[in-house]
Scaffold this motif. Sequence first.
Motif, PDB file in Angstrom:
ATOM      1  N   PRO A 244     -59.750  42.839 -14.025  1.00  0.00           N
ATOM      2  CA  PRO A 244     -59.023  41.548 -13.943  1.00  0.00           C
ATOM      3  C   PRO A 244     -59.505  40.560 -15.004  1.00  0.00           C
ATOM      4  O   PRO A 244     -58.703  39.807 -15.565  1.00  0.00           O
ATOM      5  N   GLU A 245     -60.804  40.506 -15.298  1.00  0.00           N
ATOM      6  CA  GLU A 245     -61.286  39.565 -16.311  1.00  0.00           C
ATOM      7  C   GLU A 245     -60.742  39.903 -17.687  1.00  0.00           C
ATOM      8  O   GLU A 245     -60.356  39.027 -18.460  1.00  0.00           O
ATOM      9  N   GLU A 246     -60.687  41.247 -17.960  1.00  0.00           N
ATOM     10  CA  GLU A 246     -60.161  41.661 -19.248  1.00  0.00           C
ATOM     11  C   GLU A 246     -58.682  41.334 -19.355  1.00  0.00           C
ATOM     12  O   GLU A 246     -58.197  40.893 -20.396  1.00  0.00           O
ATOM     13  N   GLU A 247     -57.948  41.567 -18.248  1.00  0.00           N
ATOM     14  CA  GLU A 247     -56.522  41.242 -18.253  1.00  0.00           C
ATOM     15  C   GLU A 247     -56.307  39.739 -18.466  1.00  0.00           C
ATOM     16  O   GLU A 247     -55.417  39.319 -19.207  1.00  0.00           O
ATOM     17  N   GLN A 248     -57.165  38.896 -17.817  1.00  0.00           N
ATOM     18  CA  GLN A 248     -57.047  37.439 -17.977  1.00  0.00           C
ATOM     19  C   GLN A 248     -57.346  37.024 -19.406  1.00  0.00           C
ATOM     20  O   GLN A 248     -56.688  36.146 -19.988  1.00  0.00           O
ATOM     21  N   ARG A 249     -58.386  37.687 -19.972  1.00  0.00           N
ATOM     22  CA  ARG A 249     -58.732  37.366 -21.358  1.00  0.00           C
ATOM     23  C   ARG A 249     -57.596  37.698 -22.307  1.00  0.00           C
ATOM     24  O   ARG A 249     -57.253  36.933 -23.207  1.00  0.00           O
ATOM     25  N   LEU A 250     -57.007  38.900 -22.085  1.00  0.00           N
ATOM     26  CA  LEU A 250     -55.894  39.297 -22.946  1.00  0.00           C
ATOM     27  C   LEU A 250     -54.693  38.380 -22.764  1.00  0.00           C
ATOM     28  O   LEU A 250     -53.986  38.040 -23.728  1.00  0.00           O
ATOM     29  N   THR A 251     -54.476  37.945 -21.513  1.00  0.00           N
ATOM     30  CA  THR A 251     -53.344  37.043 -21.239  1.00  0.00           C
ATOM     31  C   THR A 251     -53.548  35.696 -21.927  1.00  0.00           C
ATOM     32  O   THR A 251     -52.641  35.140 -22.563  1.00  0.00           O
ATOM     33  N   ASP A 252     -54.801  35.173 -21.795  1.00  0.00           N
ATOM     34  CA  ASP A 252     -55.090  33.886 -22.438  1.00  0.00           C
ATOM     35  C   ASP A 252     -54.969  33.985 -23.970  1.00  0.00           C
ATOM     36  O   ASP A 252     -54.468  33.067 -24.634  1.00  0.00           O
TER      37      ASP A 252
ATOM     38  N   ILE B  99     -51.354  33.975 -24.797  1.00  0.00           N
ATOM     39  CA  ILE B  99     -50.792  32.618 -24.671  1.00  0.00           C
ATOM     40  C   ILE B  99     -51.226  31.762 -25.848  1.00  0.00           C
ATOM     41  O   ILE B  99     -50.448  31.001 -26.430  1.00  0.00           O
ATOM     42  N   ARG B 100     -52.560  31.879 -26.192  1.00  0.00           N
ATOM     43  CA  ARG B 100     -53.066  31.093 -27.315  1.00  0.00           C
ATOM     44  C   ARG B 100     -52.339  31.433 -28.604  1.00  0.00           C
ATOM     45  O   ARG B 100     -51.964  30.548 -29.379  1.00  0.00           O
ATOM     46  N   ARG B 101     -52.168  32.732 -28.824  1.00  0.00           N
ATOM     47  CA  ARG B 101     -51.460  33.132 -30.044  1.00  0.00           C
ATOM     48  C   ARG B 101     -50.010  32.637 -30.039  1.00  0.00           C
ATOM     49  O   ARG B 101     -49.470  32.231 -31.073  1.00  0.00           O
ATOM     50  N   GLY B 102     -49.365  32.675 -28.860  1.00  0.00           N
ATOM     51  CA  GLY B 102     -47.985  32.179 -28.772  1.00  0.00           C
ATOM     52  C   GLY B 102     -47.907  30.682 -29.042  1.00  0.00           C
ATOM     53  O   GLY B 102     -47.012  30.211 -29.772  1.00  0.00           O
ATOM     54  N   GLU B 103     -48.866  29.935 -28.453  1.00  0.00           N
ATOM     55  CA  GLU B 103     -48.869  28.499 -28.708  1.00  0.00           C
ATOM     56  C   GLU B 103     -49.157  28.199 -30.166  1.00  0.00           C
ATOM     57  O   GLU B 103     -48.573  27.286 -30.758  1.00  0.00           O
ATOM     58  N   GLN B 104     -50.105  28.964 -30.758  1.00  0.00           N
ATOM     59  CA  GLN B 104     -50.412  28.757 -32.167  1.00  0.00           C
ATOM     60  C   GLN B 104     -49.190  29.041 -33.040  1.00  0.00           C
ATOM     61  O   GLN B 104     -48.898  28.315 -33.997  1.00  0.00           O
ATOM     62  N   ALA B 105     -48.476  30.160 -32.686  1.00  0.00           N
ATOM     63  CA  ALA B 105     -47.272  30.492 -33.460  1.00  0.00           C
ATOM     64  C   ALA B 105     -46.219  29.396 -33.315  1.00  0.00           C
ATOM     65  O   ALA B 105     -45.555  29.014 -34.297  1.00  0.00           O
TER      66      ALA B 105
END
Length: 288
Positions: A54-62, A65-71
């Motif tokens: 779950p932590e890895e999935e959360q990290r990948l999700t964040d 999201i960060r990359r999407g917001e940056q884009a």
Amino acid sequence: MFGKDNKKGAAQAAPGKAPEEGEVKVPIETDDATASVDDATKADAKSDAQELSPEEEQRLTDEAIRRGEQAAADDLKADADKLRAERDELQKKYDSVADDIAAAKKEAAEAVDRLTRTTAEWQNFRRRTAQERERERERATEKLVSSLLPVIDDMERAIDHAGKTAGDNEQLKQFVEGIDQVHTKMVSILQKEGVEVIDPAGQPFDPMAHQAVGRTENKDVYDETVDQVYQKGYRMGGKVIRSAMVTVSYGGPKRPAQEAKDDGSSKSSNGSGAPNKDAGSANKADAQ
């Protein structure tokens, strides 16, 4: 035991996915690079096969999201930069048009100023030209009148002499009357051209219009009064073209200041330059 060894040998000979039914696996010898690629492929497959925590999935999700917001931020920044560039370009065009308008207004104002100055100069030129033509006409008329004045003087002297010597000679009297009418007509024509006769007998002496050729003592008239007129003067357009030749009286009372200021007013004179003694009594009688 033999069967287990055969399976183990087959697995070592062809690593990877287990052969399905009907498939034949042929062992192929590879070099070290191929073996390394196969090892990486098996590691990836093994990693994919493992479930993420779950932590890895959360990290990948964040991270996603960060990359999407940056884009999205990069896209917005690019759009803003584009709009800013378009705005700057439009501002430059607007400034250029505003400068053109200001220059056109300035040029129009200068043109109006030049037109006003030109109109004023043209009007001044026309006025000066008209004044010069009028002065030229006056000078020409003045020259003609000055040439005619000796003829008028001769006619006046002839009329005066003939009138004194005519006696009872009717023909001579008629001739003198005819000459006098011609003289009157000539003077009338000159008066229409603005010529005025200066005949100052009995008036105060004016050195600007009279030329004194002699003095006579007379205590019955004001001092510096014109006694006799030897030659009439003429004025044209307010300008004296010939002064009157006169004699001036002296020895009489001084002329009052107001009368001297009025320059020969006839209100206090009886026409001969003498004080009008009856004027006051006549006014009193009228008042009564």
